[in-house]
Design an enzyme around this catalytic site. Structure first.
Site, PDB file in Angstrom:
ATOM      1  CG  ASN A  40      -8.932  -1.790  11.685  1.00 57.83           C
ATOM      2  OD1 ASN A  40      -8.031  -2.507  11.238  1.00 57.83           O
ATOM      3  ND2 ASN A  40      -9.349  -0.714  11.056  1.00 57.83           N
ATOM      4  CG  HIS A  95      -5.998  -2.671   8.494  1.00 52.92           C
ATOM      5  ND1 HIS A  95      -6.001  -1.310   8.704  1.00 52.92           N
ATOM      6  CD2 HIS A  95      -4.715  -3.039   8.742  1.00 52.92           C
ATOM      7  CE1 HIS A  95      -4.799  -0.897   9.028  1.00 52.92           C
ATOM      8  NE2 HIS A  95      -4.002  -1.920   9.065  1.00 52.92           N
ATOM      9  CG  ASP A 148      -0.409  -0.667   2.433  1.00 53.89           C
ATOM     10  OD1 ASP A 148       0.819  -0.640   2.604  1.00 53.89           O
ATOM     11  OD2 ASP A 148      -1.181  -1.233   3.225  1.00 53.89           O
ATOM     12  CD  GLU A 199      -8.699   0.458   7.207  1.00 54.67           C
ATOM     13  OE1 GLU A 199      -8.679  -0.447   8.067  1.00 54.67           O
ATOM     14  OE2 GLU A 199      -7.953   1.459   7.286  1.00 54.67           O
TER      15      GLU A 199
HETATM   16  C1  F6R Z   1       1.354  -1.821   5.915  1.00 51.17           C
HETATM   17  C2  F6R Z   1       0.041  -2.458   5.981  1.00 51.17           C
HETATM   18  C3  F6R Z   1      -0.762  -2.458   7.243  1.00 51.17           C
HETATM   19  C4  F6R Z   1       0.057  -2.824   8.473  1.00 51.17           C
HETATM   20  C5  F6R Z   1      -0.800  -2.812   9.737  1.00 51.17           C
HETATM   21  C6  F6R Z   1       0.031  -3.031  10.983  1.00 51.17           C
HETATM   22  O1  F6R Z   1       1.920  -1.953   4.642  1.00 51.17           O
HETATM   23  O2  F6R Z   1      -0.383  -2.949   4.999  1.00 51.17           O
HETATM   24  O3  F6R Z   1      -1.830  -3.354   7.104  1.00 51.17           O
HETATM   25  O4  F6R Z   1       0.628  -4.090   8.306  1.00 51.17           O
HETATM   26  O5  F6R Z   1      -1.465  -1.583   9.828  1.00 51.17           O
HETATM   27  O6  F6R Z   1       0.917  -1.967  11.127  1.00 51.17           O
HETATM   28  P1  F6R Z   1       2.028  -1.948  12.270  1.00 51.17           P
HETATM   29  O7  F6R Z   1       3.030  -2.994  11.934  1.00 51.17           O
HETATM   30  O8  F6R Z   1       2.617  -0.565  12.192  1.00 51.17           O
HETATM   31  O9  F6R Z   1       1.321  -2.206  13.552  1.00 51.17           O
END
Ligand code: F6R
Length: 264
Positions: free
Chosen positions: A152, A154, A81, A159
């Site tokens: 959450n 995702h 992303d 989401e």
């Molecule tokens: C990042 C992504 C997100 C993260 C998730 C956890 O490329 O796709 O889904 O993997 O938000 O983020 P952290 O590791 O910062 O807790």
């Protein structure tokens, strides 16, 4: 390091006491998949994640590269992303994150390190996203996809939603609105909630589930609830990570004791 292997909803779960060993184990799993792909088809296609969790995984990969054990010459990467809109020069962009944590330290060809383009004009965003999925297919699909999980539930920036499971597993790469929880999680990095870029380009659920193998990592007590719901709850679009159950045989979770706190 004592590791416990379990099975939840058909998915392999490696439960590891400390986060440092989670990152090392994940780096080793990536290396194994890369080696197998290099032997099998002379190249490897790897899906990458950003965020705080995988940073230490990349440090291990850089170390293996420096010690001469890992070359990226025949590796192509696709990141999950990117914020939208954002310049790749913005230090908060995921392009900058990847440059700082991995790309600038290894011998990857610039045109093989794919990150969704946060500068594409909005009227071309859908075409750019579709092209991204096409490039993955044209590259023969992802050999392995690295994932984190949001608080959450995702995966990438897919989401929680009220769509059906059938609709959600077909979601392609696209432009999305970030969930309030995701914006809150990014607030510190952006210097305040009101400064968080509220939209992003995200790899879809469909291309993620199509990867030949998936490694998802979670560390910390703040992930415990999402982990328990994804591993033991019903498949639902309200917890996008629960949809990994639909391709259970190719999914490995690597989690630390704190993230496993709510598991039965
Ligand atoms: C990042 C992504 C997100 C993260 C998730 C956890 O490329 O796709 O889904 O993997 O938000 O983020 P952290 O590791 O910062 O807790």
């Amino acid at each position: 390091m004592s590791m416990q292997e379990s099975d939840y909803s058909g998915m392999k779960v490696l439960l590891i006491p400390d986060p440092e060993s989670v990152y090392l184990t994940t780096a080793n799993l990536l290396l194994k998949a890369i080696e197998a792909a290099l032997v099998y088809r002379g190249r490897a296609v790897v899906g990458l994640a950003t965020g705080s969790t995988p940073a230490a995984v990349y440090a291990h990969l850089v170390e293996r590269h420096r010690s001469g054990y890992l070359s990226f010459r025949n590796i192509t990467t696709y990141n999950l992303d990117e914020y939208y809109p954002i310049s790749p020069l913005d230090p908060k962009s995921y392009r900058a994150y990847m440059h700082n944590h991995l790309f600038s330290h290894v011998d990857i060809a610039e045109n093989r390190a794919h990150v969704l383009d946060g500068t594409v004009p909005e009227e071309f965003a859908a075409a750019h996203a579709a092209e991204f999925d096409h490039w993955i297919d044209a590259d023969g699909g992802l050999d392995i996809q690295l994932l984190g999980i949001g608080k959450n539930g995702h995966i990438a920036f897919n989401e929680p939603s009220r769509l059906s499971v059938a609709e959600t597993i077909r979601l392609p790469t696209r432009l999305v609105e970030l969930h309030p929880d995701t914006r809150a999680a990014a607030a510190r990095e952006f210097g305040g909630l009101e400064r968080v870029i509220p939209r992003a380009l995200t790899m879809g659920v469909a291309p993620i589930l199509a990867a030949r193998s998936i490694v998802i990592l979670a560390t910390g007590a703040h992930k415990a609830d999402a982990v328990a719901r994804a591993l033991t709850g019903a498949m639902t679009a309200l917890v996008p990570a629960s949809l990994l159950q639909s391709v259970a045989h190719k999914v490995t979770w690597v989690i630390d004791a704190a993230a496993a706190e709510r598991l039965p």
